[in-house]
Motif scaffolding. Structure first.
Motif, PDB file in Angstrom:
ATOM      1  N   ARG A 237      -5.356  -1.580  -7.040  1.00  0.00           N
ATOM      2  CA  ARG A 237      -5.587  -2.256  -5.765  1.00  0.00           C
ATOM      3  C   ARG A 237      -4.358  -3.072  -5.407  1.00  0.00           C
ATOM      4  O   ARG A 237      -3.505  -3.333  -6.245  1.00  0.00           O
ATOM      5  CB  ARG A 237      -6.840  -3.115  -5.823  1.00  0.00           C
ATOM      6  N   SER A 238      -4.302  -3.484  -4.149  1.00  0.00           N
ATOM      7  CA  SER A 238      -3.166  -4.269  -3.654  1.00  0.00           C
ATOM      8  C   SER A 238      -3.637  -5.656  -3.246  1.00  0.00           C
ATOM      9  O   SER A 238      -4.696  -5.796  -2.629  1.00  0.00           O
ATOM     10  CB  SER A 238      -2.537  -3.575  -2.438  1.00  0.00           C
ATOM     11  N   LEU A 239      -2.823  -6.655  -3.572  1.00  0.00           N
ATOM     12  CA  LEU A 239      -3.159  -8.043  -3.284  1.00  0.00           C
ATOM     13  C   LEU A 239      -1.953  -8.742  -2.670  1.00  0.00           C
ATOM     14  O   LEU A 239      -0.814  -8.449  -3.030  1.00  0.00           O
ATOM     15  CB  LEU A 239      -3.534  -8.771  -4.581  1.00  0.00           C
ATOM     16  N   VAL A 240      -2.221  -9.667  -1.767  1.00  0.00           N
ATOM     17  CA  VAL A 240      -1.141 -10.421  -1.124  1.00  0.00           C
ATOM     18  C   VAL A 240      -1.403 -11.912  -1.273  1.00  0.00           C
ATOM     19  O   VAL A 240      -2.492 -12.390  -0.965  1.00  0.00           O
ATOM     20  CB  VAL A 240      -1.020 -10.061   0.374  1.00  0.00           C
ATOM     21  N   GLY A 241      -0.391 -12.616  -1.756  1.00  0.00           N
ATOM     22  CA  GLY A 241      -0.422 -14.072  -1.797  1.00  0.00           C
ATOM     23  C   GLY A 241       0.533 -14.596  -0.743  1.00  0.00           C
ATOM     24  O   GLY A 241       1.368 -13.857  -0.225  1.00  0.00           O
ATOM     25  N   GLN A 242       0.399 -15.866  -0.444  1.00  0.00           N
ATOM     26  CA  GLN A 242       1.275 -16.440   0.571  1.00  0.00           C
ATOM     27  C   GLN A 242       1.671 -17.847   0.166  1.00  0.00           C
ATOM     28  O   GLN A 242       0.814 -18.685  -0.141  1.00  0.00           O
ATOM     29  CB  GLN A 242       0.572 -16.462   1.929  1.00  0.00           C
ATOM     30  N   GLY A 243       2.980 -18.075   0.129  1.00  0.00           N
ATOM     31  CA  GLY A 243       3.484 -19.389  -0.251  1.00  0.00           C
ATOM     32  C   GLY A 243       4.538 -19.277  -1.330  1.00  0.00           C
ATOM     33  O   GLY A 243       5.306 -18.320  -1.371  1.00  0.00           O
ATOM     34  N   ARG A 244       4.536 -20.237  -2.228  1.00  0.00           N
ATOM     35  CA  ARG A 244       5.512 -20.269  -3.311  1.00  0.00           C
ATOM     36  C   ARG A 244       5.194 -19.171  -4.324  1.00  0.00           C
ATOM     37  O   ARG A 244       4.079 -19.084  -4.837  1.00  0.00           O
ATOM     38  CB  ARG A 244       5.462 -21.644  -3.979  1.00  0.00           C
ATOM     39  N   ILE A 245       6.148 -18.323  -4.612  1.00  0.00           N
ATOM     40  CA  ILE A 245       5.923 -17.109  -5.396  1.00  0.00           C
ATOM     41  C   ILE A 245       5.311 -17.403  -6.763  1.00  0.00           C
ATOM     42  O   ILE A 245       4.277 -16.826  -7.127  1.00  0.00           O
ATOM     43  CB  ILE A 245       7.234 -16.309  -5.555  1.00  0.00           C
ATOM     44  N   ASP A 246       5.921 -18.283  -7.538  1.00  0.00           N
ATOM     45  CA  ASP A 246       5.424 -18.536  -8.892  1.00  0.00           C
ATOM     46  C   ASP A 246       4.004 -19.086  -8.883  1.00  0.00           C
ATOM     47  O   ASP A 246       3.147 -18.651  -9.661  1.00  0.00           O
ATOM     48  CB  ASP A 246       6.372 -19.452  -9.675  1.00  0.00           C
ATOM     49  N   LYS A 247       3.716 -19.999  -7.988  1.00  0.00           N
ATOM     50  CA  LYS A 247       2.366 -20.586  -7.894  1.00  0.00           C
ATOM     51  C   LYS A 247       1.340 -19.541  -7.466  1.00  0.00           C
ATOM     52  O   LYS A 247       0.209 -19.529  -7.952  1.00  0.00           O
ATOM     53  CB  LYS A 247       2.343 -21.754  -6.913  1.00  0.00           C
ATOM     54  N   GLN A 248       1.723 -18.657  -6.542  1.00  0.00           N
ATOM     55  CA  GLN A 248       0.803 -17.626  -6.063  1.00  0.00           C
ATOM     56  C   GLN A 248       0.487 -16.602  -7.148  1.00  0.00           C
ATOM     57  O   GLN A 248      -0.641 -16.120  -7.248  1.00  0.00           O
ATOM     58  CB  GLN A 248       1.355 -16.940  -4.813  1.00  0.00           C
ATOM     59  N   ILE A 249       1.469 -16.259  -7.964  1.00  0.00           N
ATOM     60  CA  ILE A 249       1.233 -15.332  -9.077  1.00  0.00           C
ATOM     61  C   ILE A 249       0.203 -15.931 -10.029  1.00  0.00           C
ATOM     62  O   ILE A 249      -0.768 -15.265 -10.420  1.00  0.00           O
ATOM     63  CB  ILE A 249       2.543 -14.995  -9.818  1.00  0.00           C
ATOM     64  N   LEU A 250       0.394 -17.190 -10.392  1.00  0.00           N
ATOM     65  CA  LEU A 250      -0.541 -17.850 -11.306  1.00  0.00           C
ATOM     66  C   LEU A 250      -1.934 -17.971 -10.681  1.00  0.00           C
ATOM     67  O   LEU A 250      -2.943 -17.750 -11.355  1.00  0.00           O
ATOM     68  CB  LEU A 250      -0.011 -19.222 -11.700  1.00  0.00           C
ATOM     69  N   ARG A 251      -1.993 -18.318  -9.409  1.00  0.00           N
ATOM     70  CA  ARG A 251      -3.283 -18.448  -8.713  1.00  0.00           C
ATOM     71  C   ARG A 251      -4.016 -17.117  -8.700  1.00  0.00           C
ATOM     72  O   ARG A 251      -5.199 -17.036  -9.009  1.00  0.00           O
ATOM     73  CB  ARG A 251      -3.065 -18.949  -7.285  1.00  0.00           C
ATOM     74  N   MET A 252      -3.304 -16.050  -8.374  1.00  0.00           N
ATOM     75  CA  MET A 252      -3.931 -14.731  -8.294  1.00  0.00           C
ATOM     76  C   MET A 252      -4.373 -14.254  -9.679  1.00  0.00           C
ATOM     77  O   MET A 252      -5.438 -13.643  -9.808  1.00  0.00           O
ATOM     78  CB  MET A 252      -2.973 -13.724  -7.666  1.00  0.00           C
ATOM     79  N   ALA A 253      -3.585 -14.531 -10.687  1.00  0.00           N
ATOM     80  CA  ALA A 253      -3.959 -14.127 -12.053  1.00  0.00           C
ATOM     81  C   ALA A 253      -5.297 -14.746 -12.447  1.00  0.00           C
ATOM     82  O   ALA A 253      -6.152 -14.075 -13.039  1.00  0.00           O
ATOM     83  CB  ALA A 253      -2.865 -14.517 -13.041  1.00  0.00           C
TER      84      ALA A 253
ATOM     85  N   GLU B 113       0.837  -1.214   0.000  1.00  0.00           N
ATOM     86  CA  GLU B 113       0.000   0.000   0.000  1.00  0.00           C
ATOM     87  C   GLU B 113       0.868   1.260   0.000  1.00  0.00           C
ATOM     88  O   GLU B 113       0.543   2.243  -0.672  1.00  0.00           O
ATOM     89  CB  GLU B 113      -0.943  -0.001   1.203  1.00  0.00           C
ATOM     90  N   THR B 114       1.958   1.237   0.752  1.00  0.00           N
ATOM     91  CA  THR B 114       2.877   2.382   0.793  1.00  0.00           C
ATOM     92  C   THR B 114       3.490   2.614  -0.590  1.00  0.00           C
ATOM     93  O   THR B 114       3.542   3.747  -1.075  1.00  0.00           O
ATOM     94  CB  THR B 114       3.983   2.148   1.834  1.00  0.00           C
ATOM     95  N   LEU B 115       3.934   1.544  -1.229  1.00  0.00           N
ATOM     96  CA  LEU B 115       4.513   1.663  -2.568  1.00  0.00           C
ATOM     97  C   LEU B 115       3.468   2.145  -3.565  1.00  0.00           C
ATOM     98  O   LEU B 115       3.734   3.025  -4.389  1.00  0.00           O
ATOM     99  CB  LEU B 115       5.086   0.318  -3.018  1.00  0.00           C
ATOM    100  N   ARG B 116       2.277   1.592  -3.498  1.00  0.00           N
ATOM    101  CA  ARG B 116       1.204   1.977  -4.422  1.00  0.00           C
ATOM    102  C   ARG B 116       0.875   3.458  -4.282  1.00  0.00           C
ATOM    103  O   ARG B 116       0.736   4.173  -5.273  1.00  0.00           O
ATOM    104  CB  ARG B 116      -0.042   1.122  -4.181  1.00  0.00           C
ATOM    105  N   ALA B 117       0.775   3.951  -3.047  1.00  0.00           N
ATOM    106  CA  ALA B 117       0.466   5.363  -2.817  1.00  0.00           C
ATOM    107  C   ALA B 117       1.575   6.265  -3.360  1.00  0.00           C
ATOM    108  O   ALA B 117       1.301   7.356  -3.865  1.00  0.00           O
ATOM    109  CB  ALA B 117       0.274   5.616  -1.322  1.00  0.00           C
ATOM    110  N   LYS B 118       2.807   5.801  -3.296  1.00  0.00           N
ATOM    111  CA  LYS B 118       3.947   6.601  -3.735  1.00  0.00           C
ATOM    112  C   LYS B 118       4.135   6.567  -5.252  1.00  0.00           C
ATOM    113  O   LYS B 118       4.476   7.586  -5.863  1.00  0.00           O
ATOM    114  CB  LYS B 118       5.215   6.074  -3.048  1.00  0.00           C
TER     115      LYS B 118
END
Length: 150
Positions: A87-103, A73-78
């Protein structure tokens, strides 16, 4: 003209400028041009792994997600102009899998992410970009870092 992109996902690490220094401006430009929603995403580690969970404080995963969201949120505002719907979203776990899941979850039309000219410290990021590019259901734009690192 038809807006090709409606939702653009930008996976990044707010604490690691090389993950967003070139990719975020490119994504902002695309979001502006296509009147798309810009979704910044970070992935935090998963602490509640059964083998070690008994040794960690309760609620650690939630604290990690909250800290990741605050940094994002700080980075987005700046960095993201108010004229861009974001908007801002947070995944948790293995980075590559979380990116695909969120997409998939947000129905992203495009993933914009950074890659670097490989140095020893960059292989992790390069491997993630390669994995996402191979497995994503949506288009992926990999923005190569500029020459400022040379």
């Amino acid at each position: 003209m038809t807006n090709i992109y409606k939702t653009i996902l930008v996976p990044l690490d707010p604490a690691l400028e090389s993950t967003w220094r070139s990719a975020l401006p490119a994504a902002i430009d695309l979001a502006s041009h296509h009147q798309a929603t810009l979704c910044l995403m970070t992935v935090v580690p998963e602490a509640e792994i059964p083998a070690i969970a008994v040794h960690l404080p309760d609620g650690l995963d939630e604290k990690l997600r909250d800290k990741g969201l605050d940094a994002l949120e700080t980075l987005r505002a700046k960095e993201v102009p108010e004229s861009i719907h974001s908007r801002s979203l947070v995944g948790q776990g293995r980075i590559d899998k979380q990116i695909l899941r969120m997409a998939v979850k947000i129905n992203a039309d495009l993933i914009v992410m950074a890659s670097h000219r490989p140095k020893a410290s960059d292989y992790l990021i390069s491997a993630i970009a390669a994995y996402v590019t191979r497995h994503a259901q949506s288009s992926v734009m990999v923005v190569r870092e500029g020459n400022e690192d040379r």
